[in-house]
Enzyme design. Structure first.
Site, PDB file in Angstrom:
ATOM      1  NE  ARG A 187      -3.292  -2.920   0.396  1.00  0.00           N
ATOM      2  CZ  ARG A 187      -3.882  -3.603   1.377  1.00  0.00           C
ATOM      3  NH1 ARG A 187      -3.312  -3.728   2.563  1.00  0.00           N
ATOM      4  NH2 ARG A 187      -5.039  -4.194   1.171  1.00  0.00           N
ATOM      5  CG  ASP A 242      -3.025  -6.014  -1.015  1.00  0.00           C
ATOM      6  OD1 ASP A 242      -4.104  -5.824  -1.601  1.00  0.00           O
ATOM      7  OD2 ASP A 242      -2.948  -6.526   0.116  1.00  0.00           O
ATOM      8  CG  HIS A 254      -6.210  -8.241  -1.220  1.00  0.00           C
ATOM      9  ND1 HIS A 254      -6.555  -6.920  -1.065  1.00  0.00           N
ATOM     10  CD2 HIS A 254      -6.881  -8.914  -0.254  1.00  0.00           C
ATOM     11  CE1 HIS A 254      -7.395  -6.800  -0.042  1.00  0.00           C
ATOM     12  NE2 HIS A 254      -7.622  -7.986   0.473  1.00  0.00           N
ATOM     13  CG  ASP A 277      -6.828 -11.402   2.840  1.00  0.00           C
ATOM     14  OD1 ASP A 277      -6.091 -11.843   1.933  1.00  0.00           O
ATOM     15  OD2 ASP A 277      -6.805 -10.221   3.206  1.00  0.00           O
ATOM     16  CD  GLU A 278     -10.082  -7.970   3.313  1.00  0.00           C
ATOM     17  OE1 GLU A 278     -10.627  -7.361   4.250  1.00  0.00           O
ATOM     18  OE2 GLU A 278      -9.088  -7.517   2.703  1.00  0.00           O
ATOM     19  CD1 TRP A 281      -7.864 -12.721   8.644  1.00  0.00           C
ATOM     20  CD2 TRP A 281      -8.567 -10.627   8.925  1.00  0.00           C
ATOM     21  NE1 TRP A 281      -8.732 -12.430   7.621  1.00  0.00           N
ATOM     22  CE2 TRP A 281      -9.184 -11.146   7.762  1.00  0.00           C
ATOM     23  CE3 TRP A 281      -8.854  -9.309   9.306  1.00  0.00           C
ATOM     24  CZ2 TRP A 281     -10.074 -10.400   6.980  1.00  0.00           C
ATOM     25  CZ3 TRP A 281      -9.734  -8.577   8.527  1.00  0.00           C
ATOM     26  CH2 TRP A 281     -10.332  -9.114   7.383  1.00  0.00           C
ATOM     27  CE1 TYR A 301      -5.099  -7.738  11.985  1.00  0.00           C
ATOM     28  CE2 TYR A 301      -6.008  -6.139  10.461  1.00  0.00           C
ATOM     29  CZ  TYR A 301      -5.623  -7.431  10.750  1.00  0.00           C
ATOM     30  OH  TYR A 301      -5.753  -8.413   9.798  1.00  0.00           O
ATOM     31  CG  PHE A 302       0.758  -2.965  16.288  1.00  0.00           C
ATOM     32  CD1 PHE A 302      -0.234  -3.446  17.142  1.00  0.00           C
ATOM     33  CD2 PHE A 302       2.084  -3.207  16.632  1.00  0.00           C
ATOM     34  CE1 PHE A 302       0.087  -4.159  18.298  1.00  0.00           C
ATOM     35  CE2 PHE A 302       2.419  -3.904  17.784  1.00  0.00           C
ATOM     36  CZ  PHE A 302       1.431  -4.391  18.601  1.00  0.00           C
ATOM     37  CG  ASP A 303      -3.859  -1.281  10.502  1.00  0.00           C
ATOM     38  OD1 ASP A 303      -3.968  -2.082  11.449  1.00  0.00           O
ATOM     39  OD2 ASP A 303      -4.555  -1.355   9.466  1.00  0.00           O
TER      40      ASP A 303
END
Ligand SMILES: [Zn+2]
Length: 498
Positions: free
Chosen positions: A120, A149, A219, A282-283, A349, A374-376
């Site tokens: 990102r 991603d 992704h 994922d996703e 997660w 989640y450190f974001d």
């Protein structure tokens, strides 16, 4: 003075002298010399190191301060390395003497990681090395390296060169939280294979294994922009300028997609000696697969009734390929719902339950729930949020500290499948170095105590009192960190205060 008071005084003195060993992660055992003898270490302290097979844990260490000086022992070179990190903290305040003591430690979990998303926002070799230095100080042994991603492919693949010539650059980036307005400054960057070799070697010197992640089948927009034939519709696709989850994913019915994935795995396994390769999972919306003749044809051929089973087919097929290469597959917890084999490692997660259920089925599991790991997310409450804004959420220092990846409420069998934990750092809203440092520090300190220390002995106030030595090292390194905690209290608390 009564005997009781004398004993209390002795204990108080012992507690005071023990403060010389206020380190993080908290050691398993600190035995102070009853007489309170001290070793003079003015000038450069001489440290003797040796391997000692009597130490039980492969990563365990023992530090002895006594009349012969400072002796550091480890069962392995890794143990010695973690002992050195502890000693770094002991010596961080330049003490002129140290009380005689024997200090021993060993990690609770074998898998102790941090995750880093370089897709990102791209962070280059220097930042990755610094991140590895930060992890080493916190006695962590694994970097989960999120290399690809929708918004950028960040690793050179010799057989698929457009992944980086096309897929590593996005021409615009959305402003704010998907405001629909764009900044038209290209954002790009990638690691050459030479860079990767250098980073892997740097990590090995710090006893850190790097697990690469190629997120598939979702992704994948950066790869699809480079090779549109790998998608169900054939494109055209753009290296994604927005944040989120997107419908265009790899086609599961096209044999060229499997050749692509196998080529990528071939090059990854040559570059990364890790026992695991992370293949995401994922996703991945399955709407394109529902409309795609090739995907539907593949489902009929394989006798698959749902598109979830089609994703399971992809995962199993890639897992078999990895097994031939002597590697194990890790995937996000969505893959546990796709009829896959229990040999795959699940990274949980979306909360705790998915991980616990996967462990009960026999999967090895790594716990990374958003609510604690989640450190974001913000580390302070909403009214103290600083600019620039982040993705949201609230994971305070105390919440990280309180996390137990394998609580006693689970059966011993389920707990035995929980191999460890990590924090994730997604970088949609983290575009520069100082913000990256601020997001992970000091939460990494709380995490490493989760990874190392016996949960029965964990004590948050004690952790805060032990923190200053580590902060001294952060300051000396010039690393930015959050100086408030929880509801906005100052980070540092004094001994004897709350
Ligand atoms: Zn398809």
């Amino acid at each position: 003075m009564t005997i009781g008071l004398l004993a209390a005084q002795a204990q108080y003195d012992a507690t005071l002298s023990q403060r010389e060993y206020d380190i993080i992660p908290m050691p398993q055992r600190i035995s102070m010399d009853a007489k309170g003898t001290v070793l003079n270490i003015e000038g450069q302290p001489q440290v003797t190191e040796r391997l000692n097979k009597d130490i039980a844990s492969p990563e365990g260490w023992r530090l002895t301060v006594g009349k012969r000086g400072i002796l550091l022992e480890g069962r392995t070179e890794s143990g010695l390395f973690y002992g050195r990190q502890a000693l770094r903290q002991v010596l961080a305040t330049n003490p002129t003497s140290l009380p005689y003591a024997v200090i021993e430690s060993a990690p609770r979990f074998a898998y102790r990681a941090m995750h880093l998303d370089v897709s990102r926002h791209f962070f280059g070799k220097d930042m990755v090395k610094q991140y590895l230095d930060m992890m080493a100080l916190h006695a962590m042994n694994t970097l989960h390296f999120h290399l690809t991603d929708d918004q950028g492919w960040r690793i050179e693949m010799k057989r698929w060169p457009k992944l980086t010539t096309v897929g590593s650059v996005r021409n615009r980036t959305v402003i704010g939280r998907n405001a629909g307005i764009y900044e038209y400054t290209p954002h790009g960057g990638y690691f050459t294979q030479e860079d990767i070799r250098e980073i892997v070697a740097y990590a090995q010197e710090r006893h850190i294994t790097i697990i690469p992640e190629i997120d598939m089948p979702g992704h994948m927009l950066a790869a699809l922009a480079a090779y549109p034939e790998l998608g169900c519709t054939g494109g055209p696709y753009e290296v994604c300028p927005d944040w989120g989850v997107f419908d265009d994913i790899l086609c599961a019915g096209n044999d060229k997609v499997y050749r692509f994935l196998e080529d990528v795995v071939d090059e990854l396994t040559e570059l990364f000696p890790a026992p695991y390769i992370h293949l995401g999972g994922d996703e991945a919306p399955r709407v394109r697969w529902q409309q795609c003749n090739r995907c539907q044809q593949r489902m009929r051929e394989q006798g698959l009734k749902t598109e979830a089973q089609l994703q399971g087919y992809m995962v199993r097929r890639m897992e078999q390929y990895l097994t031939k290469k002597g590697r194990r597959l890790i995937g996000w917890d969505e893959i546990a719902e796709c009829d896959i084999d229990t040999s795959a490692v699940i990274m949980s997660w979306r909360g705790h339950e998915g991980g616990f259920e996967a462990a009960a089925k026999g999967h090895d599991v790594i716990m990374v729930p958003t609510g604690s790991m989640y450190f974001d997310y913000y580390q302070l409450p909403e009214d103290l949020w600083e600019k620039p804004f982040l993705i949201g959420g609230y994971v305070s220092l105390s919440k990280v500290y309180a996390f137990d990846p394998a609580p006693d409420s689970l059966s011993a069998d389920v707990r035995s499948h929980i191999i460890g934990t990590q924090a994730n750092l997604w970088t949609e809203y983290i575009p520069y170095k100082e913000l990256l440092e601020y997001q992970v520090l000091p939460r990494m300190a709380a995490l490493c105590e989760v990874q190392w220390s016996d949960p029965q002995r964990k004590d948050y106030d004690g952790f805060l009192r032990r923190l200053p030595r580590l902060l001294t090292i952060y300051d000396a390194q010039g690393w930015k960190y959050c100086k408030q905690r929880d509801k906005g209290e100052p980070l540092i608390i004094e001994h004897g205060t709350k």
